[in-house]
Motif scaffolding. Structure first.
Motif, PDB file in Angstrom:
ATOM      1  N   VAL A 111       0.821  -1.371   0.042  1.00 41.55           N
ATOM      2  CA  VAL A 111       0.053  -0.088  -0.041  1.00 41.55           C
ATOM      3  C   VAL A 111       0.777   1.235  -0.011  1.00 41.55           C
ATOM      4  O   VAL A 111       0.551   2.185  -0.674  1.00 41.55           O
ATOM      5  CB  VAL A 111      -0.945  -0.082   1.356  1.00 41.55           C
ATOM      6  N   GLU A 112       2.108   1.201   0.843  1.00 37.86           N
ATOM      7  CA  GLU A 112       2.910   2.366   0.776  1.00 37.86           C
ATOM      8  C   GLU A 112       3.595   2.551  -0.563  1.00 37.86           C
ATOM      9  O   GLU A 112       3.847   3.634  -1.079  1.00 37.86           O
ATOM     10  CB  GLU A 112       3.782   2.550   2.002  1.00 37.86           C
ATOM     11  N   THR A 113       3.942   1.624  -0.960  1.00 33.14           N
ATOM     12  CA  THR A 113       4.565   1.730  -2.242  1.00 33.14           C
ATOM     13  C   THR A 113       3.391   2.204  -3.462  1.00 33.14           C
ATOM     14  O   THR A 113       3.883   2.962  -4.477  1.00 33.14           O
ATOM     15  CB  THR A 113       4.996   0.173  -2.827  1.00 33.14           C
ATOM     16  N   PHE A 114       2.164   1.660  -3.610  1.00 36.45           N
ATOM     17  CA  PHE A 114       1.264   2.401  -4.310  1.00 36.45           C
ATOM     18  C   PHE A 114       0.969   3.834  -4.192  1.00 36.45           C
ATOM     19  O   PHE A 114       1.109   4.656  -5.116  1.00 36.45           O
ATOM     20  CB  PHE A 114      -0.042   1.539  -4.065  1.00 36.45           C
ATOM     21  N   LYS A 115       1.063   4.203  -2.918  1.00 39.96           N
ATOM     22  CA  LYS A 115       0.902   5.597  -2.463  1.00 39.96           C
ATOM     23  C   LYS A 115       2.020   6.702  -2.735  1.00 39.96           C
ATOM     24  O   LYS A 115       1.957   7.857  -2.868  1.00 39.96           O
ATOM     25  CB  LYS A 115       0.490   5.762  -0.983  1.00 39.96           C
ATOM     26  N   THR A 116       3.420   6.053  -2.800  1.00 38.22           N
ATOM     27  CA  THR A 116       4.445   6.730  -3.203  1.00 38.22           C
ATOM     28  C   THR A 116       5.090   6.465  -4.546  1.00 38.22           C
ATOM     29  O   THR A 116       4.959   7.258  -5.509  1.00 38.22           O
ATOM     30  CB  THR A 116       5.632   6.499  -2.389  1.00 38.22           C
ATOM     31  N   TRP A 117       5.432   5.382  -4.848  1.00 39.71           N
ATOM     32  CA  TRP A 117       6.076   4.988  -6.206  1.00 39.71           C
ATOM     33  C   TRP A 117       4.933   5.046  -7.360  1.00 39.71           C
ATOM     34  O   TRP A 117       5.394   5.768  -8.485  1.00 39.71           O
ATOM     35  CB  TRP A 117       6.574   3.373  -5.972  1.00 39.71           C
ATOM     36  N   THR A 118       3.906   4.389  -7.209  1.00 40.48           N
ATOM     37  CA  THR A 118       2.997   4.486  -8.334  1.00 40.48           C
ATOM     38  C   THR A 118       2.496   5.922  -8.562  1.00 40.48           C
ATOM     39  O   THR A 118       2.265   6.191  -9.830  1.00 40.48           O
ATOM     40  CB  THR A 118       1.845   3.544  -8.099  1.00 40.48           C
ATOM     41  N   VAL A 119       2.209   6.577  -7.514  1.00 37.50           N
ATOM     42  CA  VAL A 119       1.762   7.924  -7.716  1.00 37.50           C
ATOM     43  C   VAL A 119       2.851   8.691  -8.424  1.00 37.50           C
ATOM     44  O   VAL A 119       2.634   9.572  -9.481  1.00 37.50           O
ATOM     45  CB  VAL A 119       1.205   8.586  -6.395  1.00 37.50           C
TER      46      VAL A 119
END
Length: 139
Positions: A111-119
């Protein structure tokens, strides 16, 4: 390993180009009056989301959109390359090796990776195509 990824991207590109998909997309774009740069971005973006690989998205997207250079007069090749590259960055998610690399190196949850890297990757892609389209008015 990078050679295999590039080779796979070239293989996918050749199948799509050899089957006439590239020409069909090019003809559709000409008839629909879609900006070649925007089309390059969309094609590369769709391939990126489907395959997870920016390299495969770039190679395949370039192969599909390349016929536009001859079909649409006045296409700026440099901006087409930039648009393809920008599209290949969009929406990094769980099928992207880079997603997992960042997740592990920074000890983040999915979830943190989605919120940072993906964004971040998506913002780079969208802001990139906006600037490329603006630049197209001046070049």
């Amino acid at each position: 390993m990078p050679g295999m990824i590039i080779g796979a991207g070239g293989g996918v590109k050749q199948v799509l180009v050899g089957s006439g998909v590239g020409n069909a997309i090019g003809q559709y774009a000409v008839q629909a009056h879609i900006s070649p740069g925007l089309l390059a971005w969309l094609v590369a973006g769709l391939i990126r989301v489907a395959t997870g690989s920016a390299t495969v998205a770039t190679i395949t997207g370039a192969g599909i959109v390349a016929p536009l250079v001859t079909l649409v007069p006045g296409v700026n090749r440099e901006l087409l390359v930039l648009a393809t590259g920008a599209g290949s960055l969009i929406l990094s998610h769980v099928n992207d090796a880079g997603f997992w690399l960042v997740k592990q190196y920074f000890n983040m949850t999915v979830v943190e990776t989605f919120k940072t890297w993906t964004v971040m990757e998506t913002l780079l892609s969208v802001v990139g195509i906006i600037f490329i389209m603006i630049l197209g008015f001046f070049v």
